[in-house]
Design an enzyme around this catalytic site. Structure first.
Site, PDB file in Angstrom:
ATOM      1  N   HIS A  52       0.819  -1.212   0.000  1.00 30.94           N
ATOM      2  CA  HIS A  52       0.000   0.000   0.000  1.00 30.94           C
ATOM      3  C   HIS A  52       0.852   1.260   0.000  1.00 30.94           C
ATOM      4  O   HIS A  52       0.508   2.255  -0.643  1.00 30.94           O
ATOM      5  CB  HIS A  52      -0.920  -0.019   1.222  1.00 30.94           C
ATOM      6  N   TYR A  55       4.473   0.471  -3.072  1.00 31.66           N
ATOM      7  CA  TYR A  55       4.233   0.162  -4.493  1.00 31.66           C
ATOM      8  C   TYR A  55       5.319  -0.779  -5.037  1.00 31.66           C
ATOM      9  O   TYR A  55       5.714  -0.695  -6.197  1.00 31.66           O
ATOM     10  CB  TYR A  55       4.182   1.451  -5.330  1.00 31.66           C
ATOM     11  N   SER A  97      -8.224   4.242  -3.413  1.00 28.71           N
ATOM     12  CA  SER A  97      -9.119   3.152  -3.021  1.00 28.71           C
ATOM     13  C   SER A  97      -9.283   3.060  -1.512  1.00 28.71           C
ATOM     14  O   SER A  97      -8.400   3.447  -0.753  1.00 28.71           O
ATOM     15  CB  SER A  97      -8.565   1.822  -3.538  1.00 28.71           C
ATOM     16  N   HIS A  98     -10.434   2.542  -1.106  1.00 26.08           N
ATOM     17  CA  HIS A  98     -10.652   2.119   0.271  1.00 26.08           C
ATOM     18  C   HIS A  98     -11.429   0.808   0.218  1.00 26.08           C
ATOM     19  O   HIS A  98     -12.477   0.650   0.836  1.00 26.08           O
ATOM     20  CB  HIS A  98     -11.396   3.193   1.074  1.00 26.08           C
ATOM     21  N   GLN A 243     -10.653   2.649  10.060  1.00 27.30           N
ATOM     22  CA  GLN A 243     -10.664   3.952  10.700  1.00 27.30           C
ATOM     23  C   GLN A 243     -12.096   4.455  10.895  1.00 27.30           C
ATOM     24  O   GLN A 243     -13.026   4.022  10.221  1.00 27.30           O
ATOM     25  CB  GLN A 243      -9.888   4.949   9.832  1.00 27.30           C
ATOM     26  N   GLU A 315      -4.224   4.994  12.332  1.00 28.67           N
ATOM     27  CA  GLU A 315      -4.727   5.707  11.153  1.00 28.67           C
ATOM     28  C   GLU A 315      -5.983   6.498  11.511  1.00 28.67           C
ATOM     29  O   GLU A 315      -6.906   6.628  10.701  1.00 28.67           O
ATOM     30  CB  GLU A 315      -4.966   4.741   9.999  1.00 28.67           C
ATOM     31  N   GLN A 317      -8.396   9.446  11.804  1.00 34.52           N
ATOM     32  CA  GLN A 317      -8.647  10.355  10.683  1.00 34.52           C
ATOM     33  C   GLN A 317      -8.518  11.826  11.071  1.00 34.52           C
ATOM     34  O   GLN A 317      -8.358  12.171  12.232  1.00 34.52           O
ATOM     35  CB  GLN A 317     -10.038  10.079  10.132  1.00 34.52           C
ATOM     36  N   ASP A 498      -5.531   7.585 -11.769  1.00 40.88           N
ATOM     37  CA  ASP A 498      -5.967   6.201 -11.943  1.00 40.88           C
ATOM     38  C   ASP A 498      -5.995   5.475 -10.614  1.00 40.88           C
ATOM     39  O   ASP A 498      -5.377   5.894  -9.644  1.00 40.88           O
ATOM     40  CB  ASP A 498      -5.065   5.453 -12.928  1.00 40.88           C
ATOM     41  N   GLY A 535      -2.391   8.933  -8.802  1.00 43.57           N
ATOM     42  CA  GLY A 535      -3.055   7.638  -8.830  1.00 43.57           C
ATOM     43  C   GLY A 535      -2.796   6.820  -7.586  1.00 43.57           C
ATOM     44  O   GLY A 535      -2.175   7.276  -6.620  1.00 43.57           O
TER      45      GLY A 535
END
Length: 739
Positions: A52, A55, A97-98, A243, A315, A317, A498, A535
């Site tokens: 995550h 990469y 993404s999530h 989260q 994490e 928020q 993306d 992205g």
């Protein structure tokens, strides 16, 4: 130095495996440190080296993308991409993404996905002005699908509406391939001044590091690691790694951040997203080539007795980290107090090149930054060429036995049915700058640049069944459709973000999908002058070893210099002629017709001729500028039939199509050939003549008028029946009692 922050009886090598590090990766950690890490250090390495954050399996593929262009101010590598739209303005945008959190806890997973992507945008100095989402759910008959739809949509609405940013566009699909792993991709677009962009690199040592926003709790610990692993039947036990969001705190954070930036006090700034305080501090120091030392005692905490390990990996928020210019701490303090935010100076940048953490007077972490920031493992994973489907001969594909039934079934199937139930929950007009949205009949959301005659157009696109059948062509098509949607709205396509959603890259078959899909995307971006400026990559989207359909989602942004020249398909009038622009071969492979009527998911997807795509799109934009068109709609899922039905429904007028002269009428009407547009015009002769001069294929496809959707000799359904079929499925599905 303290060897532990949270006691553990397990050997570090065993803990490393639980944290997602492979044995070979843990060996590299030992080599980099020259010793065994303690628990805090192990946690820091595990999240920074997670898929995550690092990469590590996709970075080599991302290098293929074109990232430069005349309007690009900032490409990949920062929190979001930045493009110049002229007159001193810039658009900042990104998609992320999530997926894993939204499957485990749909409301909070989706809500915090929206919050996180907004922070990526306003962290760079932009006020968020638009949200989009791309949602993929499992088969409607799956026992979890309805609950997931309900929770995800409520989470997106609950967060975006409360913060006050309009959700103007998106896409929603259903397929059994997402039964165990849904996709929630969120996109945010913001407006900033081109000369006031903020970056994350700390510019030197000796500067105060300021934490501000909400307090740190224990939610989301190891969220980045969880998002880098595949699911199993026990995944719902991972709820503590999801989260919890507070949209009202986010609103305060936006205002405080933008006000702080306006004072000139900010030297660098980063939101706390995946991997929380670890990622933000490491990235700021790493990009700036400095070290960083944090006093964990100073971190605002929501819960008592938190360890340094928990604080670094939380994490929670609505949190930010800023490096302030010398002597500007008081400026920040006054602003944070005004907006009711927790804030503290928690450390300083240093010249050591190390991450040092102190807690209760002890050093609990002391590691070099280089291995964390730019020396994570990088894999060139083995891959195999995906097995491809053969092209289907239209003559070999049966036509509908009952056309009326087929029309209503296609227009009312889960993918094609109206998503009104969903988008009516989103505030689409807050801020009062939305010109086109999901309700208006336009291929893109359009938001004006307040105080100007300009607007931006935004869209989200991917056809996973195409990518499944042929990743290379499917990758090209995702980019081409985004470009086409922006063109159909009257905008000049400028750049994309993306979100690459795939299964495990450790499987050569899945890695082959990644390689070939990104090959296709890169080629399309180059051919269409459509650079990638930001992205996200989401891998390990699989459950019990079964991967999702490959889903490289594209978020496109275009510019309208004059928003009065925008186009849609909701104002077609009685007597307007429908002209089909583009070539039709009748490509039925991987089509909606094949799946919904014939129950098949085979065949090659329609090939994407990028030169033709560009030529046709440029011609259509020229037509729009000339004032010859009354409406424009791109052709995609369901081909000409669905595009014409969309026109009829949006314009509340009948449409009659001419198809009886075609050799294979079903392929002509339902084929999903690319690079095509349906043009409504009161002057078809002028359009056809312009097409002839441009060397673009065009033919009269039908006429608007009456109260039926029809094709002579094939089908005729009333507008009322068409609308009922289109509107019925989703509200009926969501309101039906559980079986």
């Amino acid at each position: 130095m303290s060897t532990s922050s949270t006691p553990s009886a397990k050997p570090m090598a065993e803990m490393a495996a639980e944290f997602g590090l492979k044995p070979a990766e843990y060996d590299v950690v030992l080599k980099r440190l020259g010793r065994e890490p303690n628990l805090v250090e192990l946690g820091v390495f595990s999240v920074m080296w997670s898929e995550h954050c690092s990469y590590k399996s996709s970075k080599n593929q991302l290098k293929k993308f074109p990232i430069d262009g005349p309007r690009v101010i900032c490409g990949p590598g920062e929190n979001a991409g930045v493009i110049d739209i002229g007159d001193g303005d810039a658009i900042i945008f990104k998609m992320e993404s999530h997926n894993h959190p939204s499957y485990i806890e749909p409301y909070q997973g989706a809500a915090t996905g929206v919050g996180g992507i907004m922070r990526d945008v306003f962290t760079m100095g932009a006020r968020p002005i638009a949200l989009l989402n791309a949602l993929r759910f499992g088969d409607p008959s799956h026992p979890k699908t309805k609950r997931l739809v309900d929770g995800v949509v409520a989470g997106i609405a609950g967060y975006g509406n409360c913060v006050g940013v309009p959700t103007v566009a998106g896409e929603t699909n259903f397929h059994k391939g997402y039964n165990g792993n849904i996709l929630v991709n969120a996109m945010c677009v913001g407006l900033a001044k081109a000369d006031s962009i903020f970056y994350s690199a700390a510019p030197g040592p000796g500067l105060a590091v300021v934490y501000f926003g909400s307090k740190t709790g224990r939610d989301g610990i190891h969220g980045a690691t969880m998002s880098s692993a595949e699911f199993s039947e026990d995944s719902e036990e991972k709820r503590p790694t999801v989260q919890v969001g507070d949209p009202f705190a986010e609103k305060l954070l936006i205002e405080a951040t933008l006000e702080l930036m306006a004072t000139g006090a900010v030297a660098a700034i980063q939101d706390m997203g995946a991997a929380g305080l670890t990622s933000s501090s490491v990235e700021m120091a790493g990009k700036g080539g400095v070290g960083i030392e944090l006093n964990m005692d100073m971190v605002p905490q929501r819960e008592t007795g938190m360890s340094a390990y928990e604080m670094m990996l939380s994490e929670s928020q609505e949190r930010m980290l800023a490096v302030l210019k010398p002597g500007r701490e008081q400026d920040g303090h006054a602003i944070f107090e005004k907006w009711g935010l927790d804030a503290a100076v928690i450390g300083y940048t240093t010249d050591t090149g190390r991450l040092v953490l102190k807690h209760h007077g002890e050093t609990v972490c002391d590691v070099p930054l280089a291995p964390l920031f730019d020396d994570a493992p990088l894999y060139d994973r083995p891959w195999v060429q995906p097995a491809l489907q053969p092209r289907l001969d239209p003559a070999a594909v049966p036509a509908p036995t009952n056309w009326n039934e087929a029309v209503l079934k296609i227009i009312g199937c889960p993918d094609m049915a109206s998503k009104r139930w969903l988008w009516e929950q989103y505030d689409r007009h807050v801020m009062a700058d939305t010109l086109e949205d999901s309700a208006t009949g336009c291929d893109a959301g359009i938001v004006r640049i307040h105080g100007t005659g300009k607007a931006i157009a935004v869209t989200s696109d991917c056809t996973p069944r195409y990518v499944q059948a042929d990743p290379y062509e499917g990758g090209k098509q995702a980019v081409a459709e985004a470009w086409r949607n922006l063109t159909a709205a009257g905008a000049l396509p400028i750049a994309i973000t993306d979100n690459l959603n795939f299964g495990s890259p450790e499987k050569p078959e899945t890695m082959g999908q990644i390689v070939r899909a990104t090959d296709g995307m890169a080629e399309a971006c180059r051919a269409l002058d459509f650079p990638v400026v930001s992205g996200n990559v989401s891998l390990y989207n699989e459950t019990n070893g079964v991967a999702i359909p490959p889903t490289p989602t594209v978020g496109g942004v275009g510019l309208l210099e004059d928003y009065d020249l925008r186009t849609g398909f909701g104002n077609v009038a009685e007597g307007d002629t429908l002209v089909l622009v583009g070539e039709t071969r009748g490509e039925l492979g991987a089509s909606i017709y094949l799946r919904e009527i014939l129950g098949r998911e085979d065949g090659a997807p329609p090939p994407v001729d990028l030169a033709l795509e560009r030529k046709t799109g440029d011609f259509v934009r020229g037509l729009i500028s000339s004032g010859l068109v009354a409406g424009v709609h791109d052709l995609s899922d369901g081909g000409l039939l669905v595009a014409a039905a969309d026109v009829a429904l949006a314009s509340k007028i009948g449409v009659t199509l001419n198809a009886t002269s075609q050799t294979h009428a079903h392929a002509y009407l339902l084929g999903e050939d690319q690079a095509r547009y349906l043009i409504a015009t009161p002057d078809p002769d002028a359009v056809l003549e312009a097409a002839k001069e441009a060397g673009v294929h065009a033919n009269v496809a039908g006429v608007a008028g009456g109260e039926a959707f029809a094709s002579d000799g094939l089908f005729s359904v009333s507008l009322d029946a068409l609308r009922a079929a289109h509107e019925a499925w989703l509200p009926g599905y969501m309101s039906a009692p559980k079986a």
